[in-house]
Design a protein around this motif. Sequence first.
Motif, PDB file in Angstrom:
ATOM      1  N   LEU A  39       0.797  -1.224   0.000  1.00  0.00           N
ATOM      2  CA  LEU A  39       0.000   0.000   0.000  1.00  0.00           C
ATOM      3  C   LEU A  39       0.830   1.276   0.000  1.00  0.00           C
ATOM      4  O   LEU A  39       0.427   2.277  -0.598  1.00  0.00           O
ATOM      5  CB  LEU A  39      -0.937   0.018   1.216  1.00  0.00           C
ATOM      6  CG  LEU A  39      -2.097  -0.970   1.183  1.00  0.00           C
ATOM      7  CD1 LEU A  39      -2.876  -0.911   2.481  1.00  0.00           C
ATOM      8  CD2 LEU A  39      -3.019  -0.683   0.005  1.00  0.00           C
TER       9      LEU A  39
ATOM     10  N   TYR B 181       0.094   4.425  -2.178  1.00  0.00           N
ATOM     11  CA  TYR B 181      -0.222   5.735  -1.599  1.00  0.00           C
ATOM     12  C   TYR B 181       0.659   6.816  -2.210  1.00  0.00           C
ATOM     13  O   TYR B 181       0.190   7.901  -2.571  1.00  0.00           O
ATOM     14  CB  TYR B 181      -0.011   5.701  -0.078  1.00  0.00           C
ATOM     15  CG  TYR B 181      -1.193   5.246   0.719  1.00  0.00           C
ATOM     16  CD1 TYR B 181      -2.429   5.890   0.629  1.00  0.00           C
ATOM     17  CD2 TYR B 181      -1.084   4.163   1.599  1.00  0.00           C
ATOM     18  CE1 TYR B 181      -3.502   5.468   1.376  1.00  0.00           C
ATOM     19  CE2 TYR B 181      -2.169   3.733   2.349  1.00  0.00           C
ATOM     20  CZ  TYR B 181      -3.380   4.393   2.230  1.00  0.00           C
ATOM     21  OH  TYR B 181      -4.449   3.972   2.966  1.00  0.00           O
TER      22      TYR B 181
ATOM     23  N   PHE C  23      -9.465   3.519  -5.047  1.00  0.00           N
ATOM     24  CA  PHE C  23      -9.175   3.274  -3.639  1.00  0.00           C
ATOM     25  C   PHE C  23     -10.422   2.779  -2.903  1.00  0.00           C
ATOM     26  O   PHE C  23     -10.325   1.935  -2.014  1.00  0.00           O
ATOM     27  CB  PHE C  23      -8.628   4.546  -2.980  1.00  0.00           C
ATOM     28  CG  PHE C  23      -7.148   4.493  -2.795  1.00  0.00           C
ATOM     29  CD1 PHE C  23      -6.310   4.407  -3.890  1.00  0.00           C
ATOM     30  CD2 PHE C  23      -6.581   4.505  -1.534  1.00  0.00           C
ATOM     31  CE1 PHE C  23      -4.938   4.343  -3.735  1.00  0.00           C
ATOM     32  CE2 PHE C  23      -5.215   4.440  -1.361  1.00  0.00           C
ATOM     33  CZ  PHE C  23      -4.384   4.359  -2.464  1.00  0.00           C
ATOM     34  N   TYR C  24     -11.582   3.299  -3.268  1.00  0.00           N
ATOM     35  CA  TYR C  24     -12.817   2.834  -2.642  1.00  0.00           C
ATOM     36  C   TYR C  24     -13.050   1.364  -2.981  1.00  0.00           C
ATOM     37  O   TYR C  24     -13.424   0.564  -2.109  1.00  0.00           O
ATOM     38  CB  TYR C  24     -13.994   3.679  -3.119  1.00  0.00           C
ATOM     39  CG  TYR C  24     -15.317   3.251  -2.532  1.00  0.00           C
ATOM     40  CD1 TYR C  24     -15.663   3.606  -1.227  1.00  0.00           C
ATOM     41  CD2 TYR C  24     -16.214   2.468  -3.260  1.00  0.00           C
ATOM     42  CE1 TYR C  24     -16.869   3.206  -0.674  1.00  0.00           C
ATOM     43  CE2 TYR C  24     -17.418   2.066  -2.715  1.00  0.00           C
ATOM     44  CZ  TYR C  24     -17.746   2.437  -1.429  1.00  0.00           C
ATOM     45  OH  TYR C  24     -18.931   2.030  -0.885  1.00  0.00           O
TER      46      TYR C  24
ATOM     47  N   GLY D 107     -10.796  -0.743  -1.005  1.00  0.00           N
ATOM     48  CA  GLY D 107     -11.269  -0.822   0.367  1.00  0.00           C
ATOM     49  C   GLY D 107     -12.364  -1.859   0.529  1.00  0.00           C
ATOM     50  O   GLY D 107     -12.398  -2.588   1.533  1.00  0.00           O
ATOM     51  N   GLN D 108     -13.280  -1.966  -0.445  1.00  0.00           N
ATOM     52  CA  GLN D 108     -14.329  -2.977  -0.381  1.00  0.00           C
ATOM     53  C   GLN D 108     -13.750  -4.382  -0.487  1.00  0.00           C
ATOM     54  O   GLN D 108     -14.199  -5.314   0.207  1.00  0.00           O
ATOM     55  CB  GLN D 108     -15.350  -2.737  -1.505  1.00  0.00           C
ATOM     56  CG  GLN D 108     -16.106  -1.432  -1.392  1.00  0.00           C
ATOM     57  CD  GLN D 108     -16.855  -1.303  -0.081  1.00  0.00           C
ATOM     58  OE1 GLN D 108     -17.578  -2.215   0.334  1.00  0.00           O
ATOM     59  NE2 GLN D 108     -16.686  -0.179   0.590  1.00  0.00           N
TER      60      GLN D 108
ATOM     61  N   ALA E 197     -10.822  -5.189   0.595  1.00  0.00           N
ATOM     62  CA  ALA E 197     -10.188  -5.427   1.893  1.00  0.00           C
ATOM     63  C   ALA E 197     -11.219  -5.817   2.946  1.00  0.00           C
ATOM     64  O   ALA E 197     -10.961  -6.681   3.792  1.00  0.00           O
ATOM     65  CB  ALA E 197      -9.418  -4.189   2.327  1.00  0.00           C
ATOM     66  N   ILE E 198     -12.387  -5.182   2.929  1.00  0.00           N
ATOM     67  CA  ILE E 198     -13.446  -5.504   3.883  1.00  0.00           C
ATOM     68  C   ILE E 198     -13.869  -6.972   3.736  1.00  0.00           C
ATOM     69  O   ILE E 198     -14.029  -7.689   4.734  1.00  0.00           O
ATOM     70  CB  ILE E 198     -14.651  -4.575   3.678  1.00  0.00           C
ATOM     71  CG1 ILE E 198     -14.313  -3.157   4.158  1.00  0.00           C
ATOM     72  CG2 ILE E 198     -15.889  -5.106   4.386  1.00  0.00           C
ATOM     73  CD1 ILE E 198     -15.367  -2.132   3.831  1.00  0.00           C
TER      74      ILE E 198
ATOM     75  N   ALA F 237      -7.310  -4.025   5.247  1.00  0.00           N
ATOM     76  CA  ALA F 237      -8.414  -3.272   5.837  1.00  0.00           C
ATOM     77  C   ALA F 237      -7.906  -2.297   6.878  1.00  0.00           C
ATOM     78  O   ALA F 237      -8.370  -1.158   6.977  1.00  0.00           O
ATOM     79  CB  ALA F 237      -9.427  -4.231   6.465  1.00  0.00           C
TER      80      ALA F 237
ATOM     81  N   LEU G 216      -6.047   0.638   5.114  1.00  0.00           N
ATOM     82  CA  LEU G 216      -6.970   1.552   4.429  1.00  0.00           C
ATOM     83  C   LEU G 216      -7.972   2.175   5.383  1.00  0.00           C
ATOM     84  O   LEU G 216      -8.834   2.942   4.968  1.00  0.00           O
ATOM     85  CB  LEU G 216      -7.718   0.797   3.323  1.00  0.00           C
ATOM     86  CG  LEU G 216      -6.872   0.369   2.135  1.00  0.00           C
ATOM     87  CD1 LEU G 216      -7.640  -0.647   1.297  1.00  0.00           C
ATOM     88  CD2 LEU G 216      -6.470   1.548   1.281  1.00  0.00           C
ATOM     89  N   ASP G 217      -7.868   1.819   6.676  1.00  0.00           N
ATOM     90  CA  ASP G 217      -8.763   2.357   7.701  1.00  0.00           C
ATOM     91  C   ASP G 217     -10.225   2.048   7.375  1.00  0.00           C
ATOM     92  O   ASP G 217     -11.104   2.894   7.522  1.00  0.00           O
ATOM     93  CB  ASP G 217      -8.554   3.875   7.850  1.00  0.00           C
ATOM     94  CG  ASP G 217      -9.183   4.396   9.144  1.00  0.00           C
ATOM     95  OD1 ASP G 217      -9.316   3.604  10.096  1.00  0.00           O
ATOM     96  OD2 ASP G 217      -9.509   5.586   9.189  1.00  0.00           O
ATOM     97  N   VAL G 218     -10.488   0.822   6.920  1.00  0.00           N
ATOM     98  CA  VAL G 218     -11.861   0.401   6.632  1.00  0.00           C
ATOM     99  C   VAL G 218     -12.193  -0.852   7.423  1.00  0.00           C
ATOM    100  O   VAL G 218     -13.186  -1.527   7.116  1.00  0.00           O
ATOM    101  CB  VAL G 218     -12.076   0.140   5.124  1.00  0.00           C
ATOM    102  CG1 VAL G 218     -11.953   1.423   4.343  1.00  0.00           C
ATOM    103  CG2 VAL G 218     -11.084  -0.908   4.608  1.00  0.00           C
TER     104      VAL G 218
END
Length: 377
Positions: free
Chosen positions: A86, A90, A115-116, A119-120, A122-123, A369, A372-374
């Motif tokens: 990451l 970044y 990035f969104y 993030g999904q 990663a969730i 996750a 990415l703070d998710v």
Amino acid sequence: MSFVPQQPPPLPPLSVTFSGARSEFFRLVSRGAAIELITLGFYRFWLATDIRRHLWVNTSVDGDSAEYTGRGKELLIGFLFAMAILVPIYLAYFLVTVEAERYEGFASIPLLISFYAFGQFAIYRARRYRLTRTVWRGVRFWMDGSGWAYAGRAMLWTLLAVLTLGLAWPWRAAALERYKMRHSHYGDLRGDFEGRGWEFFKQAWYLWLIAPFAILLFPLLPFVYAQFKAVEWRWWLSGIRFGGVRLESSLPVNAFHGLYWKVIGWFILLSLVYVIYLGAVIALGMSLLGLGKDGLPQAQALATQMLLVVAMVPGYIALILAVNVVMRLYLVRDMWAVALDSVRVYGIEAMANVAAKGDLASALGEGFADGLDVAGF
């Protein structure tokens, strides 16, 4: 005359019980926050593991409690691997964004969308990791499916929710939960999700009407959000299936009101304490600077100002950690206990002869996750 064996009658619905002592959890998260301060945050991987282990082992159905087998070391290694991937992304994202904005406004939006989506992904992978570390009656939960397929669905449903000003959100939640549950398993029992978007919308439609006013009137906002979360939890729990096993929740819509207001009250109180601390630090600094005296050497004044900055930083970190303790106590432990108290389990006999199946998942998804703070719970 053939003999047809009679099926035993179904068992009555069972309650889910949570026996974890609140004082024990408070000591766990308080000690963890103190160690986080000493270790500059790296202890959070072990703290997250301890929190899950506490919640899992104190949650029981039919007299048998769950077990969480994850380890903090796994999360740390997963996080470090994720950061190795990451950090260059970044950096490249930052450089490309700066350069793109020179030529055309909003040119960086595709990067934000990417990035969104990541993030999904990663969730989904983080959920897969946590599920494969959950064991009940000696049988492991596990998960298959594609994180990227989930991310694609999340992107399309999020776009529709934005275009409809949030009205499509219940259908988004139902579609994504259905994909996750249909790829979740308990041994050789396959999961499913029977909650429908329309059912969710019928239970919460009035909150969409109130939400614009709640945003403008702060005292109304915590009530609206807490009520929305209660409706969401009840709808979600009541839709969970594993083979012939189903859950049903009777969570009242006002179940979380007190929890959110307690968090807000503690945040205000802790903020006031921090302001008093800052006032004391500033008063001390003014005294050291010799306010009202002439001829104070510039080097001494600069050194004193640096000491003030250094003194303020620990106070700020302590504030953040104290707020985290409060949130973990009320919005993790207490919310968990309140939600589970409303659950009844039907058809538990379907889990009597389940065969073990499934492999452990890598902690890399949890690391993504976290980076990415998710990370969800």
